[in-house]
Design a protein around this motif. Structure first.
Motif, short mmCIF file in Angstrom:
data_model
loop_
_atom_site.label_atom_id
_atom_site.label_comp_id
_atom_site.label_asym_id
_atom_site.label_seq_id
_atom_site.Cartn_x
_atom_site.Cartn_y
_atom_site.Cartn_z
N ASP A 96 2.85 -10.62 -7.74
CA ASP A 96 3.09 -10.10 -6.38
C ASP A 96 4.55 -10.16 -6.01
N VAL A 99 6.33 -7.45 -7.66
CA VAL A 99 5.93 -6.17 -7.06
C VAL A 99 6.61 -5.97 -5.70
N ALA A 155 -6.79 -7.26 -8.46
CA ALA A 155 -5.83 -6.25 -8.94
C ALA A 155 -6.07 -4.91 -8.23
N GLU A 156 -7.34 -4.54 -8.05
CA GLU A 156 -7.65 -3.30 -7.32
C GLU A 156 -7.12 -3.37 -5.89
N GLU A 158 -4.65 -5.15 -4.78
CA GLU A 158 -3.18 -5.10 -4.80
C GLU A 158 -2.69 -3.66 -4.98
N VAL A 159 -3.35 -2.92 -5.88
CA VAL A 159 -2.93 -1.53 -6.09
C VAL A 159 -3.21 -0.71 -4.84
N LEU A 160 -4.38 -0.94 -4.24
CA LEU A 160 -4.73 -0.22 -3.01
C LEU A 160 -3.68 -0.50 -1.93
N LEU A 162 -0.64 -1.42 -2.40
CA LEU A 162 0.64 -0.81 -2.82
C LEU A 162 0.70 0.66 -2.42
N THR A 163 -0.42 1.37 -2.62
CA THR A 163 -0.41 2.81 -2.36
C THR A 163 -0.56 3.12 -0.88
N VAL B 41 -9.94 3.00 -6.75
CA VAL B 41 -8.53 3.15 -6.40
C VAL B 41 -7.91 4.17 -7.38
N ILE B 44 -5.39 3.82 -10.46
CA ILE B 44 -5.76 2.99 -11.62
C ILE B 44 -6.26 3.83 -12.79
N PRO B 118 5.82 -1.66 -10.17
CA PRO B 118 4.74 -2.41 -9.52
C PRO B 118 3.34 -1.95 -9.94
N LEU B 122 0.43 -4.15 -11.96
CA LEU B 122 -0.90 -4.40 -11.38
C LEU B 122 -2.02 -3.71 -12.16
N ASP B 125 -2.76 -5.82 -15.01
CA ASP B 125 -3.64 -6.93 -14.60
C ASP B 125 -5.09 -6.47 -14.49
N PHE B 126 -5.28 -5.29 -13.93
CA PHE B 126 -6.63 -4.73 -13.81
C PHE B 126 -7.27 -4.60 -15.19
#
Lengths: 336, 336
Positions: A96, A99, A155-156, A158-160, A162-163, B41, B44, B118, B122, B125-126
């Motif tokens: 994190d 990121v 992780a999902e 975190e990506v969500l 991020l976007t 997401v 991904i 980033p 992530l 990680d996923f």
């Protein structure tokens, strides 16, 4: 959630009882953490220690231990899982911070600023792998399933985030979905894995999962409020970071919605385009107070904490129940 | 190693037989990979697909499947493990490319240049977490142990490489230790996990682990040679990347040692300080040819390939043995 309001507590909530009851277990968890963060590659224990030593409370592994004990565990099966939970958490913090390009973590300079982002990424991977080695050593396939799934959901989330992180029109529902994934899932999994390791019945496993999840949501809501109301000293990170990064957390989303067209230009400039001047953070704080956005965030956290406590009813008069209820109150009272 | 020299092959080695024998299994592995890289997401699956679709050969999961079949597997227990192995590999590639700031991967623009570092961290990680979910679904604690350990060893190897990567005086022993960890460990674990899922005897598990490990070392040695002798089209990455990054791979280490004081200033400038001019890569290649550093690297790869093949002797006249031997020869012949 079962409860619709925050109940005022006559005394400030304390986690002293919980800490003292789990002290003997947590000494062993700490030894497992120390032992498993070791490596013949010197930068690994150095970097891991920088982050792990900065964590005084070890909240998530504490949750695994306390959940196991509340569920009747008489052996030490939960200890390795607790250490694994701390490693998963530390790995996600390391990633994190890379990121988000964060400056401070747990009251210390973020690791990537000392050892570089590449080391932070790779030592995060090391800790993540160590977590799974510890889970294998704990020999519980159901606990492995719970924590593998949690790692993926985090992780999902975190990506969500991020976007969608700069979307000022993010709905409260989607915001809650993000924090349930990126924060509350590990609280839920930590408690559930503890229950599973104790051989708890399915209803007790579900109760502890629900407790962990609602506690985690309350915890993140308060964190997001503290970013606008707290001081760096108590946060372990810089207050105002979320605002500077234009992160769409609930206090901001509510303030944007409640100030409407009158302040749209201010939010567009400071959050959307991130063109900020020194006085902007104070102005944002003032708007959050005026509109009640900060209080509404804390009230919601209070309702989640109540819901977490209610989930423990299935355990009757167990001596571990009260201290875990106190933890939920404490999570919310941190803003005081 | 058992064999001390490379045996010339009358026909160019081919993996056609191996590919055709494992085709039915690999179609199912591919379906598992597609299914498990999905996520609500959207970024991904998009990012994962970019990398996974670029991999035509799926060498590591192929190894798991072939090892399981050679060890007598009659069921499909190995397929989920094979998909997990590909996910671990893809996760490490995503993180490596962020760590190395690589431009090309598997013949495509590196993911972090399209979606940002980033997202690459992530989504890595996923995929790593998904790998462990697949292993849990495969219900083999020994395979989980092997692959969790491998994931940790890979991270250690990557960190070790990171901290020693510009050391022109790195010993051949330490160089081999690094590539055993960062590359060969996953080959070893992929083959061993396949053997374990087939219920192979300990000596056959050990034989397949040894085969995978020596194959992996041979593979990396050839990769490191190709970086100085190959073209971007066959590499899937830019030729000369290692030189531009000043990476201490064996061809470079041998060339530095063999050219001695005469070229020390050249290596100091180009590798140590990374002050390079366009003609420097050609000069480095020329010095590698003159000193035999490139050929010595390939010869060593050949000896590891022979050792890998020798490890399979325990399997007698099984129809899977020859194709796996061919794979070892093929790994080395890629430089031709």
């Amino acid at each position: 959630m079962d409860a619709a309001r925050t109940v005022a507590d006559p005394e400030p909530p304390s986690i002293d009882a919980l800490i003292s009851m789990s002290a003997a277990d947590m000494v062993k968890v700490d030894a497992l953490i120390r032992e498993h963060m070791d490596s013949p590659v010197p930068v690994i224990p150095a970097l891991a220690d920088h982050l792990i030593a900065g964590s005084a409370k070890r909240l998530r592994p504490l949750l695994t231990v306390a959940a196991a004990r509340l569920a009747g565990a008489r052996n030490e099966a939960c200890l390795k899982l607790a250490a694994a939970v701390e490693f998963i958490h530390t790995a996600t913090l390391l990633h994190d911070d890379v990121v988000d390009s964060s400056q401070l973590r747990r009251g210390r300079v973020a690791a990537h600023l000392i050892w570089g982002a590449p080391s932070s990424v790779l030592v995060g991977d090391f800790l993540f792998a160590r977590a799974f080695e510890l889970m294998v050593a704990a020999e519980s396939m159901p606990a492995l399933e719970i924590l593998a799934r949690a790692s993926r959901v985090i992780a999902e989330g975190e990506v969500l985030q991020l976007t969608r992180s700069h979307d000022m029109d993010l709905s409260q529902e989607l915001y809650l979905e993000i924090i349930r994934a990126k924060t509350a899932e590990l609280f839920a999994a930590a408690a559930e894995a503890g229950a599973v390791s104790a051989g708890a019945s399915p209803d007790k496993q579900a109760a502890l999962r629900k407790y962990g999840q609602d506690l985690g949501v309350a915890f993140q809501l308060v964190d997001d409020a503290l970013d606008y109301s707290g001081e760096a000293g108590t946060l372990g990170k810089n207050a105002g970071d979320d605002f500077r990064e234009g992160k769409a957390t609930l206090p901001l989303l509510l303030a944007v919605r409640r100030t409407g067209q009158a302040e749209r230009a201010f939010w567009d400039r400071t959050v959307d385009r991130r063109e900020q001047e020194p006085a902007d953070l104070d102005r944002a704080r003032e708007l959050m107070r005026q509109t009640g956005a900060l209080q509404a965030t804390l009230d919601l956290a209070g309702r989640y904490a109540q819901s977490a406590k209610a989930a423990l009813a299935v355990f009757g008069a167990d001596p571990w129940r009260g201290p875990l209820e106190d933890l939920a109150d404490f999570a919310v009272a941190r803003h005081a």
